[in-house]
Motif scaffolding. Structure first.
Motif, PDB file in Angstrom:
ATOM      1  N   GLU A 142      40.653  37.221  56.487  1.00 20.65           N
ATOM      2  CA  GLU A 142      40.829  37.144  55.030  1.00 20.65           C
ATOM      3  C   GLU A 142      39.753  36.552  54.127  1.00 20.65           C
ATOM      4  O   GLU A 142      39.467  35.459  54.732  1.00 20.65           O
ATOM      5  N   THR A 143      39.367  37.197  53.183  1.00 24.00           N
ATOM      6  CA  THR A 143      38.536  36.566  52.388  1.00 24.00           C
ATOM      7  C   THR A 143      39.150  35.102  51.516  1.00 24.00           C
ATOM      8  O   THR A 143      40.155  35.594  51.220  1.00 24.00           O
ATOM      9  N   SER A 162      47.991  39.322  48.174  1.00 30.28           N
ATOM     10  CA  SER A 162      48.717  38.647  49.223  1.00 30.28           C
ATOM     11  C   SER A 162      47.914  39.253  50.394  1.00 30.28           C
ATOM     12  O   SER A 162      47.642  40.146  50.685  1.00 30.28           O
ATOM     13  N   HIS A 163      47.070  38.136  50.669  1.00 28.96           N
ATOM     14  CA  HIS A 163      46.201  37.931  51.838  1.00 28.96           C
ATOM     15  C   HIS A 163      45.061  38.907  51.185  1.00 28.96           C
ATOM     16  O   HIS A 163      44.248  38.716  50.256  1.00 28.96           O
ATOM     17  N   ASN A 164      44.982  40.161  52.021  1.00 27.72           N
ATOM     18  CA  ASN A 164      43.963  40.856  51.564  1.00 27.72           C
ATOM     19  C   ASN A 164      44.370  42.340  51.086  1.00 27.72           C
ATOM     20  O   ASN A 164      43.793  43.338  51.225  1.00 27.72           O
ATOM     21  N   VAL A 213      54.309  51.995  37.112  1.00 23.16           N
ATOM     22  CA  VAL A 213      53.554  52.356  38.311  1.00 23.16           C
ATOM     23  C   VAL A 213      52.662  51.273  39.031  1.00 23.16           C
ATOM     24  O   VAL A 213      51.966  50.357  38.518  1.00 23.16           O
ATOM     25  N   SER A 214      52.728  51.268  40.215  1.00 18.69           N
ATOM     26  CA  SER A 214      51.962  50.349  41.309  1.00 18.69           C
ATOM     27  C   SER A 214      51.286  50.937  42.024  1.00 18.69           C
ATOM     28  O   SER A 214      51.504  51.810  42.728  1.00 18.69           O
ATOM     29  N   SER A 215      49.965  50.414  42.497  1.00 16.64           N
ATOM     30  CA  SER A 215      49.300  50.574  43.544  1.00 16.64           C
ATOM     31  C   SER A 215      48.739  49.533  44.383  1.00 16.64           C
ATOM     32  O   SER A 215      48.118  48.688  43.671  1.00 16.64           O
ATOM     33  N   THR A 216      48.846  49.676  45.668  1.00 15.73           N
ATOM     34  CA  THR A 216      48.290  48.499  46.474  1.00 15.73           C
ATOM     35  C   THR A 216      47.094  49.029  47.155  1.00 15.73           C
ATOM     36  O   THR A 216      47.006  50.364  47.855  1.00 15.73           O
ATOM     37  N   SER A 217      46.113  48.327  47.286  1.00 12.40           N
ATOM     38  CA  SER A 217      44.876  48.385  48.124  1.00 12.40           C
ATOM     39  C   SER A 217      44.591  47.439  49.012  1.00 12.40           C
ATOM     40  O   SER A 217      44.964  46.256  48.764  1.00 12.40           O
ATOM     41  N   ASP A 218      43.881  47.782  50.296  1.00 12.90           N
ATOM     42  CA  ASP A 218      43.240  46.872  50.973  1.00 12.90           C
ATOM     43  C   ASP A 218      41.883  46.311  50.423  1.00 12.90           C
ATOM     44  O   ASP A 218      41.205  47.336  49.859  1.00 12.90           O
TER      45      ASP A 218
END
Length: 138
Positions: A29-30, A98-100, A109-114
């Motif tokens: 995790e950064t 949340s973490h990475n 509308v939601s979008s989740t990215s690494d």
């Protein structure tokens, strides 16, 4: 003299033990703060195991680059320059880290990215649904 050697040995042992028992709760995790304004730079995907990135097509020719502004208040502002007069349209939403993972929600509308990379100069995201990689620079 013998007492000094024993004392020195104990101190060295404690020093080695203390440095070897460091906590690594952030493994993978950064820990650089994510808040800041990032200019849209590149976009692409992974083809045959290699990243293929090109200049972001969303950036209108002759205009400032589109941007993502992540504020301390967990507000996300997406700036889009478009048209012949390079007019700016800002869309506001919220973000959560949340973490990475970075989740941006605008309206319903939601979008989740690494978070693939986060430095003082770059934010690289990979959309969990589409696999699209987006690179932002500061």
């Amino acid at each position: 003299m013998k007492t000094k050697r024993i004392l020195l040995g104990i101190l060295l042992s404690i020093g080695v033990f203390a440095t070897s028992c460091g906590s690594d709760d952030n493994e993978g995790e950064t820990i650089i703060p994510i808040q800041g304004k990032y200019n849209l730079s590149q976009q692409g995907t992974i083809i045959d195991g290699k990243e293929v990135l090109t200049d972001a097509p969303q950036n209108a020719a002759g205009c400032n680059r589109d941007y993502l502004d992540l504020r301390l208040s967990n507000t996300a502002v997406i700036g889009d320059y478009s048209g012949s007069n390079c007019s700016l349209v800002e869309t506001t939403g919220v973000y959560a880290r949340s973490h990475n993972d970075l989740t941006i929600t605008v309206g319903n509308v939601s979008s989740t990215s690494d978070i693939m990379n986060l430095t003082n100069k770059e934010l690289k995201l990979k959309d969990k649904t589409t696999g699209v990689i987006t690179v932002y620079t500061r």
